[in-house]
Design a protein around this motif. Structure first.
Motif, short mmCIF file in Angstrom:
data_model
loop_
_atom_site.label_atom_id
_atom_site.label_comp_id
_atom_site.label_asym_id
_atom_site.label_seq_id
_atom_site.Cartn_x
_atom_site.Cartn_y
_atom_site.Cartn_z
N LEU A 12 59.40 -63.23 -53.61
CA LEU A 12 60.19 -63.63 -54.78
C LEU A 12 61.09 -62.49 -55.26
O LEU A 12 62.25 -62.71 -55.60
N ALA A 15 63.95 -62.12 -52.76
CA ALA A 15 64.88 -63.24 -52.88
C ALA A 15 65.74 -63.13 -54.13
O ALA A 15 66.96 -63.33 -54.07
N ASN A 16 65.15 -62.78 -55.27
CA ASN A 16 65.92 -62.63 -56.50
C ASN A 16 66.92 -61.48 -56.42
O ASN A 16 68.07 -61.63 -56.84
N LEU A 19 69.81 -62.58 -54.16
CA LEU A 19 70.73 -63.48 -54.85
C LEU A 19 71.63 -62.71 -55.82
O LEU A 19 72.84 -62.96 -55.89
N LYS A 47 72.05 -69.45 -59.67
CA LYS A 47 71.07 -69.12 -58.63
C LYS A 47 69.71 -69.61 -59.06
O LYS A 47 69.42 -69.74 -60.26
N VAL A 49 65.45 -69.64 -57.34
CA VAL A 49 64.46 -69.47 -56.27
C VAL A 49 63.34 -70.45 -56.55
O VAL A 49 62.76 -70.44 -57.62
N LEU A 57 59.78 -70.29 -49.43
CA LEU A 57 60.75 -70.13 -50.51
C LEU A 57 62.01 -70.92 -50.20
O LEU A 57 62.43 -71.02 -49.06
N LEU A 59 65.96 -70.95 -51.60
CA LEU A 59 66.94 -70.30 -52.45
C LEU A 59 68.12 -71.23 -52.64
O LEU A 59 68.58 -71.84 -51.68
#
Length: 150
Positions: A12, A15-16, A19, A47, A49, A57, A59
Motif C-alpha cells: 500500500l 502504491a500510494n 501514484l 487516485k 488504491v 491491489l 490502483l
C-alpha cells in the motif's frame, strides 16, 4: 493463501507513493508542454488504491478524457454541439473546415510517461517481494550451519 499484514502495508505504501509521483510527473509534463488552457485537466487527477478480496491491489488513476486527445493530437477543437453553419463554427473554422487559430500537434504528456511509470511500478513491486522472500527464507533457516553440496 493469506498474505502477511506487513506485506500488504508495504505494498500500500509503495502504491500510494507511486501514484503521487506519477501524478507529479504528469503535471510537470503538462506544464512543460504548456497544456494549461483552463487548468481543468490539471485539477482532474484522482487516485485510489483498492485492495481486492484475493489480496491483490488495484490502483485507479483517473483524469479528464480530453487529456487523451491532447496527448494524441486529435479532436475537433470545438465545443460539443457546434455544427457547420452555426455561429461558433465560422468563428473557429475556415470554410474548408480547418482551424483558424492553431493546428493540432501531438503533445506527449501521458503516453511515454505512463509506459515508464508502469515499468517502474513493476520494478518496485518485484524488489519489495524479492526482499520479503529473502528475509522470510533467512528467518526460516535453522540457526546452525547449513552446508549445500552442488
Amino acid at each position: 493463501m493469506s498474505q502477511n499484514p506487513d506485506i500488504i502495508r508495504q505494498e500500500l505504501e509503495v502504491a500510494n507513493k507511486w501514484l503521487d509521483i506519477s501524478i507529479e510527473r504528469f503535471v510537470a509534463n503538462m506544464r512543460k508542454l504548456k497544456i494549461v488552457d483552463t487548468g481543468t485537466l490539471l485539477d482532474s487527477f484522482k487516485k485510489q488504491v483498492v485492495g481486492s478480496s484475493e489480496g491483490r491491489l488495484q490502483l485507479q488513476l483517473s483524469y479528464a478524457l480530453y487529456g487523451k486527445f491532447v496527448d494524441m493530437g486529435v479532436g475537433r477543437g470545438m465545443g460539443q454541439g457546434v455544427r457547420r453553419g452555426d455561429d461558433g463554427y465560422d468563428r473557429i473554422r475556415q470554410s474548408r473546415g480547418r482551424l483558424k487559430r492553431y493546428n493540432r500537434k501531438k503533445r506527449n504528456w501521458y503516453s511515454r510517461e505512463m509506459g515508464y511509470q508502469m515499468k517502474r511500478l513493476s520494478e518496485l513491486m518485484s524488489e519489495l517481494h524479492g526482499m520479503l522472500l529473502i528475509s522470510a527464507t533467512s528467518d526460516a533457516l535453522p540457526s546452525e550451519d547449513v552446508t549445500l553440496t552442488f
